[in-house]
Design an enzyme around this catalytic site. Structure first.
Site, PDB file in Angstrom:
ATOM      1  N   LYS A  64       5.094   1.097  -6.903  1.00  0.00           N
ATOM      2  CA  LYS A  64       4.795   2.674  -7.558  1.00  0.00           C
ATOM      3  C   LYS A  64       4.935   1.748  -9.627  1.00  0.00           C
ATOM      4  CE  LYS A  64       3.835   5.518  -4.104  1.00  0.00           C
ATOM      5  NZ  LYS A  64       4.894   4.902  -2.461  1.00  0.00           N
TER       6      LYS A  64
HETATM    7  C1  LIG Z   1       3.377   5.502  -1.954  1.00  0.00           C
HETATM    8  C2  LIG Z   1       3.726   3.565  -1.120  1.00  0.00           C
HETATM    9  C3  LIG Z   1       3.147   2.636   0.200  1.00  0.00           C
HETATM   10  C4  LIG Z   1       1.323   3.379   0.366  1.00  0.00           C
HETATM   11  O1  LIG Z   1       0.839   3.653  -0.913  1.00  0.00           O
HETATM   12  P1  LIG Z   1      -1.063   4.479  -1.204  1.00  0.00           P
HETATM   13  O2  LIG Z   1      -1.162   4.107  -2.572  1.00  0.00           O
HETATM   14  O3  LIG Z   1       0.066   5.599  -1.452  1.00  0.00           O
HETATM   15  O4  LIG Z   1      -2.164   3.641  -0.645  1.00  0.00           O
HETATM   16  C5  LIG Z   1       3.589   1.623   0.814  1.00  0.00           C
HETATM   17  N1  LIG Z   1       4.174   1.438   0.849  1.00  0.00           N
HETATM   18  C6  LIG Z   1       5.641   1.931  -0.266  1.00  0.00           C
HETATM   19  C7  LIG Z   1       7.158   1.251  -0.431  1.00  0.00           C
HETATM   20  C8  LIG Z   1       4.698   3.189  -1.090  1.00  0.00           C
HETATM   21  O5  LIG Z   1       6.247   3.704  -1.938  1.00  0.00           O
END
Ligand SMILES: *Cc1c(COP(=O)(O)O)cnc(C)c1O
Length: 433
Positions: A107
């Site tokens: 993220k």
């Molecule tokens: C947010 C997140 C996801 C999921 O990602 P999306 O874009 O919402 O599908 C997967 N793994 C981790 C560690 C995350 O923080």
């Protein structure tokens, strides 16, 4: 770059408007009206380009004139300050490690890009904004890190007291500068409600310029496409003829960014959408029925989503046609037992430690490659460092794992948070003071 609302193709806005609004007023999602294709010459030499060069070419092609090239180059250089290496796991399976950023999760890419895009537009106007974020853990730390020291932006993070992990709390509360952490006596829903009420409050909106850092903001999606191109470049260097990606999914923003990459010309044989027990999208791919429901708690908790918000974007990309969707995407879902077993097995076979989310992607990819007898190079996206889930991971693999130096430093810092009741008026008084 023009963007339309998935609820109304005629309601178009500029990139700047889409970034600050976040959501169209009709509750759709912003999508580019046109997804340009990169020239063949770009793909011919992609393996010779750096991650930054690739990110610059992709963003320039997508964004167009909204940001002049020299400014965009600067933004990209500020966002891409860490690598996304592709590591060989076994056979034709590789792990794309997206956790080398400040919050140790993928993220970071979205949050850093959004912060710099916002700051860029604000500086030109000499404006100041207040970002409000409610978090149950991971989003908050990426956003806080992403916006740290961004001129013209103040960040207030609301997190539920005693309901986030030690590591997460330290990541949220030790930054200082323009980031304030409010420790709310309540749960995540309380935090979310207080933020929502703030956006609806007339007085607050008159006195402060409020904005959100919502995960569905288009500026968080765009940079997530960069690393699909970069992974392809790394695979091509190794002589791969074709690639399959597997993305561990919750709200499906990450997968959606890969699909946009494919629309821009990235040669991908298949995308595997891997979920935990919250298998709404795999079920849709199987039956054609999209049935959102309340999420269930799992080991891979950042993917516990019962109504994936980017589904509307996937529908928009494929005109809502299930047959077209199935050409590009295959769905896979795994429960916690399967995830635990695979995490332990992979560790025992290879010595590689995966976080629970990454393990779900490993399962999806290895099953798909087996079933389809594909010779493609399989790339699974590793979305978080295993140390972020240290208690669960150590228990499953039966061994202590190392905490990265940068994370260990954060753990030693002193927590600085402001206690807050779960009453909106207390929160409002705090914002106005
Ligand atoms: C947010 C997140 C996801 C999921 O990602 P999306 O874009 O919402 O599908 C997967 N793994 C981790 C560690 C995350 O923080």
């Amino acid at each position: 770059m023009k963007l339309y609302s998935t609820n109304n193709p005629n309601a178009t806005v500029s990139l700047k408007e889409a970034v600050f609004k976040g959501l169209p007023p009709d509750n759709g999602l912003y999508m580019p009206t046109h997804i340009p294709v990169l020239p063949e010459s770009f793909f011919h030499k992609i393996e010779t380009l750096s991650f930054r060069d690739i990110a610059f070419e992709v963003s320039k092609t997508l964004i167009g004139d909204d940001i002049p090239e020299t400014d965009l180059r600067q933004i990209i250089n500020d966002v891409i300050t860490f690598d996304a290496p592709m590591v060989h796991l076994k056979d034709n399976i590789y792990v794309l490690e997206l956790f080398h950023g400040p919050s140790f999760a993928f993220k970071d890419f979205g949050a850093r890009f959004m912060a710099r895009i916002m700051s860029y537009f604000l500086q030109k106007e000499n404006k100041e904004i207040n970002i409000l974020v409610a978090t149950s853990g991971d989003t908050g730390s990426a956003v806080a890190q992403g916006f740290l020291n961004m001129p013209g932006i103040k960040v207030t993070i609301l997190y539920p007291s005693k309901k986030v992990s030690d590591i997460q709390e330290k990541q949220l509360t030790t930054l200082g500068q323009n980031v304030t952490a409010l420790e709310v006596s309540g749960n995540f829903d309380d935090c979310q409600r207080m933020v929502k009420e703030a956006f609806l409050d007339k007085e607050l909106n008159e006195k402060l310029s409020l904005s959100s850092a919502n995960s569905i903001n288009i500026s968080r999606l765009i940079p997530q496409s960069f690393y699909y191109f970069y992974a392809y470049a790394q695979a091509k260097k190794l002589g791969a003829a074709s690639v399959v990606f597997c993305t561990p999914s919750g709200n499906f923003g990450n997968l959606c960014a890969g699909l946009i990459g494919k629309r821009m010309g990235l040669p991908v044989q298949k995308f595997v959408a891997a979920t935990n027990a919250n298998d709404i999208v795999p079920k849709y791919l199987e039956t054609g029925l999209f049935s959102p429901r309340a999420s269930v708690a799992t080991l891979s908790n950042a993917m516990d989503v019962g109504n994936p918000s980017n589904f509307a974007r996937i529908q928009a990309l494929y005109d809502g046609d299930l047959d077209k969707v199935k050409v590009d995407i295959v769905g896979k879902a795994y429960n916690d037992d399967a995830t635990r077993k695979a995490m332990k097995e992979v560790y025992e076979q290879t010595g590689y430690v995966m976080c629970p989310h990454t393990t779900v992607a490993y399962l999806g990819l290895s099953d798909y490659l087996k079933e389809s007898h594909s010779e493609a190079t399989g790339i699974l996206l590793s979305t978080a460092h295993p140390a972020k889930f240290i208690d669960e991971v150590q228990e499953i693999i039966g061994k202590n794992i190392e905490i990265p130096e940068k994370l260990a430093v954060v753990l030693k810092k002193e927590k600085k948070s402001i206690p807050m009741s779960n009453n909106f008026h207390d929160f409002k008084r705090f914002l106005l003071q």
